[in-house]
Motif scaffolding. Sequence first.
Motif, PDB file in Angstrom:
ATOM      1  N   HIS A  32     -15.313 -40.196 -17.794  1.00 45.69           N
ATOM      2  CA  HIS A  32     -14.056 -40.710 -17.386  1.00 45.69           C
ATOM      3  C   HIS A  32     -13.848 -41.559 -16.770  1.00 45.69           C
ATOM      4  CE1 HIS A  32      -9.397 -39.591 -17.871  1.00 45.69           C
ATOM      5  NE2 HIS A  32      -9.572 -39.732 -16.703  1.00 45.69           N
ATOM      6  N   LYS A  33     -13.376 -42.571 -16.779  1.00 44.78           N
ATOM      7  CA  LYS A  33     -13.270 -43.679 -15.881  1.00 44.78           C
ATOM      8  C   LYS A  33     -11.960 -44.790 -15.873  1.00 44.78           C
ATOM      9  CE  LYS A  33     -16.928 -45.683 -16.062  1.00 44.78           C
ATOM     10  NZ  LYS A  33     -18.043 -46.735 -16.059  1.00 44.78           N
ATOM     11  N   ALA A  34     -11.568 -44.953 -14.960  1.00 46.19           N
ATOM     12  CA  ALA A  34     -10.292 -45.414 -14.720  1.00 46.19           C
ATOM     13  C   ALA A  34     -10.424 -46.775 -12.934  1.00 46.19           C
ATOM     14  CB  ALA A  34      -8.667 -44.918 -14.413  1.00 46.19           C
ATOM     15  N   GLU A  35     -10.027 -47.854 -13.751  1.00 46.85           N
ATOM     16  CA  GLU A  35      -9.363 -48.819 -13.121  1.00 46.85           C
ATOM     17  C   GLU A  35      -8.644 -48.365 -11.857  1.00 46.85           C
ATOM     18  OE1 GLU A  35      -9.710 -52.603 -14.081  1.00 46.85           O
ATOM     19  OE2 GLU A  35     -12.765 -52.576 -14.679  1.00 46.85           O
ATOM     20  N   LEU A  36      -9.571 -48.664 -10.451  1.00 48.72           N
ATOM     21  CA  LEU A  36      -8.576 -48.342  -9.387  1.00 48.72           C
ATOM     22  C   LEU A  36      -8.407 -49.722  -8.574  1.00 48.72           C
ATOM     23  CD1 LEU A  36      -5.988 -46.913  -8.318  1.00 48.72           C
ATOM     24  CD2 LEU A  36      -8.061 -46.351  -6.967  1.00 48.72           C
ATOM     25  N   ARG A  37      -9.378 -50.171  -8.230  1.00 45.37           N
ATOM     26  CA  ARG A  37      -9.955 -51.263  -7.205  1.00 45.37           C
ATOM     27  C   ARG A  37      -8.749 -51.459  -6.158  1.00 45.37           C
ATOM     28  NH1 ARG A  37     -12.595 -54.686  -9.871  1.00 45.37           N
ATOM     29  NH2 ARG A  37     -11.961 -55.139 -11.906  1.00 45.37           N
ATOM     30  N   LEU A  38      -9.322 -50.354  -5.448  1.00 43.48           N
ATOM     31  CA  LEU A  38      -8.607 -50.315  -4.240  1.00 43.48           C
ATOM     32  C   LEU A  38      -8.708 -51.111  -3.197  1.00 43.48           C
ATOM     33  CD1 LEU A  38      -9.197 -46.238  -2.943  1.00 43.48           C
ATOM     34  CD2 LEU A  38      -7.024 -47.621  -3.382  1.00 43.48           C
ATOM     35  N   ALA A  44      -2.152 -56.021   4.934  1.00 43.68           N
ATOM     36  CA  ALA A  44      -2.431 -56.738   6.091  1.00 43.68           C
ATOM     37  C   ALA A  44      -3.434 -56.056   7.042  1.00 43.68           C
ATOM     38  CB  ALA A  44      -1.748 -57.907   6.752  1.00 43.68           C
ATOM     39  N   ASP A  45      -2.440 -54.561   7.572  1.00 41.00           N
ATOM     40  CA  ASP A  45      -3.219 -53.284   8.303  1.00 41.00           C
ATOM     41  C   ASP A  45      -4.254 -53.071   7.870  1.00 41.00           C
ATOM     42  OD1 ASP A  45      -0.931 -54.168   9.790  1.00 41.00           O
ATOM     43  OD2 ASP A  45       0.628 -53.336   8.749  1.00 41.00           O
ATOM     44  N   GLY A  46      -4.495 -52.845   6.540  1.00 40.86           N
ATOM     45  CA  GLY A  46      -5.968 -52.059   5.967  1.00 40.86           C
ATOM     46  C   GLY A  46      -5.751 -50.994   6.180  1.00 40.86           C
ATOM     47  N   ALA A  47      -4.293 -51.248   5.015  1.00 41.50           N
ATOM     48  CA  ALA A  47      -4.205 -48.979   4.638  1.00 41.50           C
ATOM     49  C   ALA A  47      -3.792 -49.252   2.805  1.00 41.50           C
ATOM     50  CB  ALA A  47      -2.611 -49.095   5.051  1.00 41.50           C
ATOM     51  N   SER A  87      -6.927 -47.780   7.150  1.00 43.23           N
ATOM     52  CA  SER A  87      -5.862 -47.693   8.455  1.00 43.23           C
ATOM     53  C   SER A  87      -5.597 -45.610   8.096  1.00 43.23           C
ATOM     54  CB  SER A  87      -5.937 -48.205   8.918  1.00 43.23           C
ATOM     55  OG  SER A  87      -4.192 -49.047   7.886  1.00 43.23           O
ATOM     56  N   ASN A  88      -4.561 -45.814   6.868  1.00 42.62           N
ATOM     57  CA  ASN A  88      -4.525 -44.915   6.919  1.00 42.62           C
ATOM     58  C   ASN A  88      -5.033 -43.576   6.039  1.00 42.62           C
ATOM     59  OD1 ASN A  88      -4.540 -46.096   4.131  1.00 42.62           O
ATOM     60  ND2 ASN A  88      -2.094 -45.967   3.548  1.00 42.62           N
ATOM     61  N   ALA A  89      -6.140 -43.637   5.784  1.00 41.93           N
ATOM     62  CA  ALA A  89      -7.163 -42.736   4.652  1.00 41.93           C
ATOM     63  C   ALA A  89      -6.875 -40.872   5.104  1.00 41.93           C
ATOM     64  CB  ALA A  89      -8.349 -42.983   5.475  1.00 41.93           C
ATOM     65  N   ASP A  90      -6.154 -40.908   6.709  1.00 40.40           N
ATOM     66  CA  ASP A  90      -5.445 -39.441   6.661  1.00 40.40           C
ATOM     67  C   ASP A  90      -4.962 -39.133   5.138  1.00 40.40           C
ATOM     68  OD1 ASP A  90      -8.113 -38.625   8.206  1.00 40.40           O
ATOM     69  OD2 ASP A  90      -7.380 -38.877   9.988  1.00 40.40           O
ATOM     70  N   ALA A  91      -3.766 -39.831   5.431  1.00 34.56           N
ATOM     71  CA  ALA A  91      -2.843 -39.920   4.686  1.00 34.56           C
ATOM     72  C   ALA A  91      -3.138 -39.648   3.669  1.00 34.56           C
ATOM     73  CB  ALA A  91      -1.704 -40.191   5.515  1.00 34.56           C
ATOM     74  N   VAL A  92      -3.565 -40.305   3.206  1.00 35.58           N
ATOM     75  CA  VAL A  92      -4.258 -40.141   1.982  1.00 35.58           C
ATOM     76  C   VAL A  92      -5.531 -39.844   0.754  1.00 35.58           C
ATOM     77  CG1 VAL A  92      -5.788 -41.655   0.412  1.00 35.58           C
ATOM     78  CG2 VAL A  92      -4.229 -43.014   1.559  1.00 35.58           C
ATOM     79  N   LEU A 104     -10.822 -34.421  -1.176  1.00 35.41           N
ATOM     80  CA  LEU A 104     -12.012 -35.922  -0.776  1.00 35.41           C
ATOM     81  C   LEU A 104     -13.221 -35.446   0.463  1.00 35.41           C
ATOM     82  CD1 LEU A 104     -10.142 -38.701  -2.572  1.00 35.41           C
ATOM     83  CD2 LEU A 104     -12.130 -37.622  -3.755  1.00 35.41           C
ATOM     84  N   GLN A 105     -14.109 -35.782   0.129  1.00 36.12           N
ATOM     85  CA  GLN A 105     -14.922 -35.593   1.126  1.00 36.12           C
ATOM     86  C   GLN A 105     -15.003 -37.246   0.828  1.00 36.12           C
ATOM     87  OE1 GLN A 105     -15.875 -33.102   2.568  1.00 36.12           O
ATOM     88  NE2 GLN A 105     -14.151 -31.728   1.403  1.00 36.12           N
ATOM     89  N   VAL A 106     -14.714 -37.667   2.713  1.00 37.97           N
ATOM     90  CA  VAL A 106     -15.776 -38.950   2.568  1.00 37.97           C
ATOM     91  C   VAL A 106     -16.910 -39.343   3.091  1.00 37.97           C
ATOM     92  CG1 VAL A 106     -14.846 -41.567   3.969  1.00 37.97           C
ATOM     93  CG2 VAL A 106     -13.019 -40.013   3.040  1.00 37.97           C
ATOM     94  N   LEU A 107     -18.103 -39.725   1.972  1.00 42.00           N
ATOM     95  CA  LEU A 107     -19.124 -40.524   2.823  1.00 42.00           C
ATOM     96  C   LEU A 107     -19.424 -40.866   3.742  1.00 42.00           C
ATOM     97  CD1 LEU A 107     -20.567 -40.240  -0.965  1.00 42.00           C
ATOM     98  CD2 LEU A 107     -20.570 -38.246   0.812  1.00 42.00           C
ATOM     99  N   THR A 108     -20.162 -41.240   4.912  1.00 36.82           N
ATOM    100  CA  THR A 108     -20.053 -41.931   5.971  1.00 36.82           C
ATOM    101  C   THR A 108     -20.941 -43.169   4.815  1.00 36.82           C
ATOM    102  OG1 THR A 108     -21.975 -41.408   7.038  1.00 36.82           O
ATOM    103  CG2 THR A 108     -20.675 -40.471   7.756  1.00 36.82           C
ATOM    104  N   GLY A 109     -21.209 -44.002   5.115  1.00 36.94           N
ATOM    105  CA  GLY A 109     -21.775 -45.313   4.706  1.00 36.94           C
ATOM    106  C   GLY A 109     -23.852 -45.224   4.773  1.00 36.94           C
TER     107      GLY A 109
END
Length: 309
Positions: A32-38, A44-47, A87-92, A104-109
């Motif tokens: 199941h796939k949906a395009e989002l292009r985050l 401009a602030d990276g949010a 920049s607003n990752a925590d709020a998202v 959601l678990q955010v993986l490091t690179g």
Amino acid sequence: MRLGVLDVGSNTVHLLVMDAHPGARPLPAHSHKAELRLAELLDADGAVGAPGVDRLVTIIGDAVHTAEEKGCEAVLPFATSAIRDASNADAVLARVQAETGVDLQVLTGEEEARLTFLAARRWFGWSAGKLLLLDIGGGSLEIAYGMDEEPDAAVSLPLGAGRLTAGWLPGNPPDPADVKALRRHVRAQIARTVGEFARFGRPDHVVATSKTFKQLARIAGAPGSGEGLYVQRVLSRTSLEGWVPKLAAMTVEQRRDLPGVSEGRAAQLLAGALVAEGAMDLFGVEELEICPWALREGVILRRLDHLPE
């Protein structure tokens, strides 16, 4: 058991439902796939802007419903560079959890590179020897190298095809000066990491994952998806070098007509090709093989490895 992997990437949100058991090959049961292009929705602030967050919440809610309908015992949700770098990752993340119940678990690179490497190692086996892995996503490039299931070296660079397209290639077709500038930038970034890998010696086998590499291999003559999962697909540096100037001269609409190129990825294909070409050149890779498994399979495999016996 039936598990769902929910991958919130830079280009898509992808739920992959798999029937998985320790010691057995995970078998895909539903996608199941949906395009989002985050990566292209950052301000401009990276949010991630409000419309992007709204759509993300809706898509994740739909994916959770699908996982329930398909009988998943558990869903393994993770996010990669687009959320990682916002920049607003925590709020998202807080809003996603509040409205969908998904943590959601955010993986490091580096985690992303290591899990993708695990998937490639399991796919090709021990006989492949020392593996060098390349993976181009929407937001980042992952590189990993090693003899075992855990790589000896793993890095993540902000060289994803979506990120670079949005930041460096505004024209359609792009201005040759912009292409040249991006090429310099890509190679300078990759060159900083080459020494970290060179000390381990030359790899026995070079492999690549991701939609970008699959599409580049396809336009260079590799078999299409209709010929099956187990057909060998390779990409040579010579073929890629021949295609880069052609892609640079094409409009997005012309790239969409190429074999195997999806409509949603056509705009990013040139940037991805410049990253692939730079990586293959700087690491001295003449040919690489496309690996069907990638990060999602790596997440499943790691989960199975940690199940009690």
